[in-house]
Structure formats: C-alpha cells, structure tokens
Design a protein around this motif. Structure first.
Motif, PDB file in Angstrom:
ATOM      1  N   LEU A 110      76.681  41.540  67.760  1.00  0.00           N
ATOM      2  CA  LEU A 110      77.526  40.461  67.260  1.00  0.00           C
ATOM      3  C   LEU A 110      79.169  40.993  67.157  1.00  0.00           C
ATOM      4  O   LEU A 110      79.776  40.122  66.837  1.00  0.00           O
ATOM      5  N   LEU A 111      79.272  42.189  66.978  1.00  0.00           N
ATOM      6  CA  LEU A 111      80.685  42.941  66.961  1.00  0.00           C
ATOM      7  C   LEU A 111      81.294  43.255  68.308  1.00  0.00           C
ATOM      8  O   LEU A 111      82.493  42.935  68.229  1.00  0.00           O
ATOM      9  N   VAL A 112      80.606  43.307  69.236  1.00  0.00           N
ATOM     10  CA  VAL A 112      81.381  44.044  70.554  1.00  0.00           C
ATOM     11  C   VAL A 112      81.734  42.866  71.528  1.00  0.00           C
ATOM     12  O   VAL A 112      82.517  43.010  72.097  1.00  0.00           O
ATOM     13  N   TRP A 113      81.216  41.522  71.307  1.00  0.00           N
ATOM     14  CA  TRP A 113      81.696  40.667  72.444  1.00  0.00           C
ATOM     15  C   TRP A 113      83.186  40.353  72.402  1.00  0.00           C
ATOM     16  O   TRP A 113      83.630  39.842  73.550  1.00  0.00           O
ATOM     17  N   PRO A 114      83.868  40.377  71.240  1.00  0.00           N
ATOM     18  CA  PRO A 114      85.216  40.047  71.531  1.00  0.00           C
ATOM     19  C   PRO A 114      86.116  40.893  72.513  1.00  0.00           C
ATOM     20  O   PRO A 114      87.204  40.381  72.827  1.00  0.00           O
ATOM     21  N   TYR A 115      85.618  41.778  72.826  1.00  0.00           N
ATOM     22  CA  TYR A 115      86.018  42.605  73.968  1.00  0.00           C
ATOM     23  C   TYR A 115      86.293  41.860  74.986  1.00  0.00           C
ATOM     24  O   TYR A 115      87.183  41.979  75.948  1.00  0.00           O
TER      25      TYR A 115
ATOM     26  N   ILE B 257      87.218  27.799  74.938  1.00  0.00           N
ATOM     27  CA  ILE B 257      85.661  28.259  74.991  1.00  0.00           C
ATOM     28  C   ILE B 257      85.282  28.311  76.356  1.00  0.00           C
ATOM     29  O   ILE B 257      84.611  29.326  76.750  1.00  0.00           O
ATOM     30  N   LEU B 258      85.656  27.482  77.287  1.00  0.00           N
ATOM     31  CA  LEU B 258      85.188  27.507  78.692  1.00  0.00           C
ATOM     32  C   LEU B 258      85.654  28.817  79.084  1.00  0.00           C
ATOM     33  O   LEU B 258      85.092  29.423  80.141  1.00  0.00           O
ATOM     34  N   ALA B 259      86.718  29.201  79.003  1.00  0.00           N
ATOM     35  CA  ALA B 259      87.443  30.495  79.339  1.00  0.00           C
ATOM     36  C   ALA B 259      87.064  31.673  79.109  1.00  0.00           C
ATOM     37  O   ALA B 259      87.091  32.717  79.578  1.00  0.00           O
ATOM     38  N   MET B 260      86.503  31.808  77.922  1.00  0.00           N
ATOM     39  CA  MET B 260      85.815  33.057  77.401  1.00  0.00           C
ATOM     40  C   MET B 260      84.038  33.051  77.465  1.00  0.00           C
ATOM     41  O   MET B 260      83.906  34.440  77.324  1.00  0.00           O
ATOM     42  N   LEU B 261      83.628  32.029  77.865  1.00  0.00           N
ATOM     43  CA  LEU B 261      82.448  31.800  77.750  1.00  0.00           C
ATOM     44  C   LEU B 261      81.548  32.724  79.024  1.00  0.00           C
ATOM     45  O   LEU B 261      80.702  33.722  78.703  1.00  0.00           O
ATOM     46  N   PRO B 262      82.177  32.677  80.283  1.00  0.00           N
ATOM     47  CA  PRO B 262      81.370  33.502  81.355  1.00  0.00           C
ATOM     48  C   PRO B 262      81.703  35.260  81.065  1.00  0.00           C
ATOM     49  O   PRO B 262      80.358  35.940  81.251  1.00  0.00           O
ATOM     50  N   PRO B 263      82.754  35.826  80.779  1.00  0.00           N
ATOM     51  CA  PRO B 263      82.734  37.098  80.380  1.00  0.00           C
ATOM     52  C   PRO B 263      81.911  37.438  78.915  1.00  0.00           C
ATOM     53  O   PRO B 263      81.260  38.535  79.104  1.00  0.00           O
ATOM     54  N   ILE B 264      81.990  36.651  77.998  1.00  0.00           N
ATOM     55  CA  ILE B 264      80.931  36.961  77.107  1.00  0.00           C
ATOM     56  C   ILE B 264      79.602  36.925  77.424  1.00  0.00           C
ATOM     57  O   ILE B 264      78.955  37.771  76.983  1.00  0.00           O
ATOM     58  N   LEU B 265      79.457  36.052  78.277  1.00  0.00           N
ATOM     59  CA  LEU B 265      77.855  35.919  78.739  1.00  0.00           C
ATOM     60  C   LEU B 265      77.558  37.324  79.560  1.00  0.00           C
ATOM     61  O   LEU B 265      76.454  37.895  79.476  1.00  0.00           O
TER      62      LEU B 265
END
Lengths: 294, 283
Positions: A110-115, B257-265
């Motif tokens: 939960l903490l690493v994704w803002p990267y 939200i759409l812009a950050m979704l792919p890299p977060i996934l």
C-alpha cells in the motif's frame, strides 16, 4: 573497465552491435549538449542572423539577473524541503515496517505504488486538494482560520508543490530504507538490547551508522529528483508563479528558452544545470566505489 | 520490556496506517471527484463519498472529450502513452543488451571510448539540453511523430551497466563451449545470454515502462498536434481549462485516474520484479 577473459575473435561485429546506442547518444545527447556549451559563449539575436563571441559574458549576466538568483534560491528551498520531508517520512515508515517484521507485507504494497504516479499527475492531485474554492484541504485550513490561496500567495504555492513532490518520492525512499534496515544483522540488535540499550539508543548507535550509506545514496538521488524530475509538477500546476515564487532552475531554462528570445542566456543556464548534474553524478559514483570496497 | 515492546509495535502499526492514509487520500479524493457532475463542485456537494456518474464521466473523458472547453478525448492519448512506454522500454533494453554484449565479449580498438560515450549520457538529462535537442529533432523532421517521441530517449547508460554486470557473472566456460562448438557470437547471444538474463530483462522492463509512461517534458516539446498527445502531458491542457472557465474538475480527475492506472497496475501485479528492478538499476 574489463571485458570477459574469454572473448570472441576480432571482427566488425562489436561495432555493429554498438552502432544503434552510439548513434542515438551522439545525435541526441552529445551533439546537443555541445551546442548548448558553444551557444553559451555567444550572443545571438533572436532570428539567428548574427552571432558574436562574448566569452563568459552570458554567465556574468546571469549572475547579475535578480530573477535568476531568485530561481536559485527557490530551487535551494524547494530541493532541501522535498529531500528532508521525503526522507524523514520514509525513514519513519521504514522503521515502523521493520519493527513489525513479516506482517508488514500488506503495508509495503500500500505504500510503494505512488512511485508509479507521474510527477505532473501528483501535482494535479495536490493542486485539486488545495483549490481555494473546492479543495478539501483548503476548506479545512479555512475552517481553522488560515486563508489559503496559492494563486496569490507565493509561500503557499511553494508549500503545495513541495508536498506534492515529497508525497511521490516517499515510496522510493521507503523501499531503500526498509531494505537497509532488513540487512542489519539481528544479532547486533540483540547484543545492544542485552547491554541495556533502549530503542532510542539502539537507533542512535547501531541502526543509524549502519544505515548511513543508504541515507547518503538517497540524499543524492532525492536532490537529483528535486532538481530535475519535478518539472512536471511545477509546469502542470503553478506555472512557476505566482510571480516567480515556484520558478525552479529547470522550469526557468524551459521558459526562457522557449518563451524568451535570449538564446545565449538560456544556453548559459543549461550549462549551469549541466555542471550541477555532473557534480551530483560524480558524488554518487565515488560513493559507490567506496561501498564496493568493503 | 515486553510491555514497552507491545506499545512500540502498536505505535508502528499506527504510523503505518497513517502513512497509508496520506498516500491514498489524494488518489481517493480524485476518484470521488471523478464520479460527480461538474455542477456539484460549485454547490459544494462533493464530499467523501462517490457520486453516481462513474460510467458517464469516464465514457465522456475517454471517447468524446469536451468540445466546449476544447479538449480532445483521452482514449487516443492512452494509446499514444502505451506506444511510447513500450517503444522506450523495449528500445532501451534492446540497444543496451547489444552494447553490453559488445563491450563484454569482444576486444577491439576504441572499446574504452565507446564505453565512456555511453557513460556520459548519465549526465545529460533532457532538461539540460532542451533547446538544442529540440533543434535536432526539428531538423530531422521528427516533430509530431512516434519516432520523435521515443528515439531521443532510448539511449541508456543505466541499462547498459546493468546488463554488463549480469554478463560478467556468466561463467566463461559457456563462452568456451560456444567457441569450441563453432557457434558464432550472435548465436551465443541469442541462445545463451538472452535466456540467462530473462529475469533481469523483465525487472528492468517494469521500471522502464513506468519511466516511459511518465515522460512529461519531452512530449510537451515535440507534440503540437493533439493526435500525438500522451495522457500525462495532455492532462495539463485539461487542468488549464478547468481553471479558466466551466467546472470540468470531474473530467480532469477522471483523466488523472486513467493516467496513473496503467503504471500502478504494472507495479501491483509485478511487485517483486518491480522491487528487484528498482534496486538493481539505481546503484
């Protein structure tokens, strides 16, 4: 730099293998950087019609330019705040995660994704929360008597971009601090505990010295991040304003280069930035050599 | 002792929970905002709970955009970002594998020079050579093209160093065997080195995909044609519109939200490769 002991016989192959990388390096990196250094030594009119060698006059002009000196000052405050904030928060979280050991797994996720969040997008998120009329943070501040308007107040604008930049960087620092903490042998901590050292003394005399290489590495990385990678945060939100309050050096190079017409001056700014990157890279590499030795 | 230990653990949990809240809050609020109508913002009806326009807002942002505010749909921008991220990640990996192979497995004149030339790119981020690089790309008529978006970014010293390190750990006996069997260098590269570096390639891919997806300054410079906008740089145009005139915050936040979704996934699904890639490349 060594090669392998066993190598393939001499032929043209290695040149062909290197060709794509070197072509891109020469065309898009070294040639333009050379151009920047050359034009920093010339005065050129905006239409490129005439050009005169002026030596270091462009640099001298920069040092006399109050807006440039101001950008330096803003950059110093900005980078120092982002680095300290992002590192202290990350260290705190890493100590906490290390404390609960194996069960910290879900927290790590939960903490690493803002990267993964682009700096520009991080900027937009904080910009929205601080929006003076509809932002939740701005309204909360209003409720306790602080009137927030980063469109008018330079200090508030700077605070906002610092928070956005630090928010994004915490996850990176957290991962490295946690890895550093987990590499400390449990026997050392147990020995210190047996000797009667409490948590604070254990941190001060065992953990902190062993963590120093990691901290130093992160210090350089964070400064580089704050200097160069935060362009998107500034450009997407404050646009360097109000006034010049959030104009950091990288943003100023961009605006003067594309908006202004002083090509020599803009090139001189690039060269100053270049010197900063070279210094940071050199420090980073010397440090790695030291680390490899023991 | 035990009592204070338990207290410390409790504090640790509290600190971590607080940290997670601070990390998640900005994104949660953006998500909430993306499910309300534009008018709700002005009347102060946007609180901490989602609205009812989730599907509608995302459909608008993706496919129609808002012609009154003059911003294009972000669907094509997502595609551009994807193309750019893939091209940068795969391009960097490909040319770095080849150059690392060349400097490790061959001795030839100018080897040292080549290595230094690659090393220097570490010290030349786009930000310090903005204008002249723009000039070069313009001269090659690469403005508003996928080539212009990706080519100038795919030189990589970091990736070359990483693969060099990997190759240096591969036993020389394998090379000797290849030489005795009469396998040429390319055959050796393809059938021995590539399979052995698979995990490193995957870990690096995760990091480079995120790097490529999140590019901002470069697309901003080389694209003036909306058909080549990437979503991360496109969002800034939308945000400018949101300040100017009508309340379009719901669309701006849907885009965020759409812009950050792919890299977060990518990070969420490949957690271990991500951590490995990060620690390998950044030292």
């Amino acid at each position: 730099m060594q090669a392998k002991r066993v190598t393939f016989p001499r032929s043209l192959t290695p040149y062909l293998l290197l060709a794509p990388q070197l072509a891109i390096t020469l065309v898009f990196f070294i040639w333009p950087a050379g151009q920047a250094v050359v034009s920093s030594l010339f005065a050129e009119d905006a239409f490129g019609l005439s050009r005169a060698f002026v030596g270091l006059a462009n640099f001298a002009a920069l040092l006399r330019d109050p807006t440039y000196l101001n950008a330096f000052q803003v950059t110093a405050v900005f980078s120092a705040s982002v680095t300290v904030l992002a590192m202290v928060l990350a260290l705190g979280l890493a100590l906490a995660a290390d404390r609960i050991g194996k069960r910290a797994g879900p927290y790590r996720v939960l903490l690493v994704w803002p990267y993964a969040v682009a700096p520009a997008v991080a900027g937009i998120l904080w910009w929205f929360m601080f929006n003076p009329t509809i932002g939740i943070l701005a309204r909360a501040l209003d409720a306790i008597g602080i009137s927030w308007n980063h469109f008018l107040n330079g200090e508030q604008a700077l605070t906002m971009v610092i928070l956005a930049a630090a928010w994004k960087q915490v996850s990176y620092n957290f991962l490295f601090f946690l890895a550093g903490l987990q590499a400390i042998p449990a026997s050392l901590m147990e020995a210190a505990a047996l000797d009667g050292a409490g948590p604070v003394r254990r941190f001060r005399f065992v953990v902190w010295p062993l963590l120093a290489p990691t901290s130093f590495f992160l210090l350089v990385v964070n400064l580089t991040y704050a200097f160069f990678d935060t362009f998107g945060i500034i450009h997407a939100t404050t646009g360097g304003g109000p006034g010049q309050a959030t104009t950091i050096l990288v943003y100023k190079v961009f605006r003067d280069g594309f908006g202004g017409l002083d090509l020599g001056g803009s090139a001189a700014q690039s060269v100053v930035l270049l010197a900063i990157v070279i210094a940071l890279t050199a420090v980073q590499f010397r440090h790695i050599e030291r680390r490899v030795q023991y | 002792m035990a009592g204070s230990g338990r207290l410390l653990s409790l504090l640790a949990h509290l600190a971590l929970i607080l940290g997670v809240v601070v990390m998640v809050l900005p994104v949660y609020l953006a998500f909430i905002a993306s499910t309300h109508s534009g008018g709700d913002f002005l009347s102060g009806r946007v609180g901490l709970l989602p609205g009812s326009l989730f599907l509608e807002n995302y459909r608008t942002a993706l496919f129609t955009g808002s012609s009154t505010q003059g911003f294009p749909p972000v669907g094509p921008m997502l595609l551009n970002s994807f193309i750019m991220a893939m091209a940068i990640a795969l391009g960097k990996i490909a040319i770095s594998l080849l150059s690392a192979f060349a400097v490790c497995y061959f001795r030839f004149p100018l080897r040292q020079t080549a290595f230094w030339l690659i090393f220097i790119t570490l010290m030349l981020p786009v930000e310090v050579r903005i204008l002249p690089t723009f000039q070069v790309v313009a001269d090659l008529s690469l403005l508003n093209s996928y080539g212009g978006l990706t080519l100038p970014l795919i030189a990589s010293a970091t990736a070359t160093f990483l693969f060099r390190q990997v190759f240096m750990t591969i036993p020389d006996e394998l090379t000797e065997a290849a030489l005795i069997d009469g396998a040429g260098p390319l055959r050796f590269f393809w059938h021995v080195l590539l399979p052995l570096s698979r995990t490193n390639i995957a870990a690096l891919f995760v990091i480079l995909f995120i790097y490529g997806w999140n590019q901002y300054l470069w697309p901003l410079l080389v694209t003036t044609d909306t058909r080549y906008y990437t979503i991360v740089m496109g969002i800034q145009r939308l945000a400018a519109a949101a300040v100017e005139a009508d309340p379009v915050w719901h669309l701006v936040m849907a885009t965020a939200i759409l812009a950050m979704l792919p890299p977060i996934l990518v990070i969420a699904l490949m957690q271990n490769l991500f951590v490995r890639g990060l620690t390998e490349t950044e030292k």
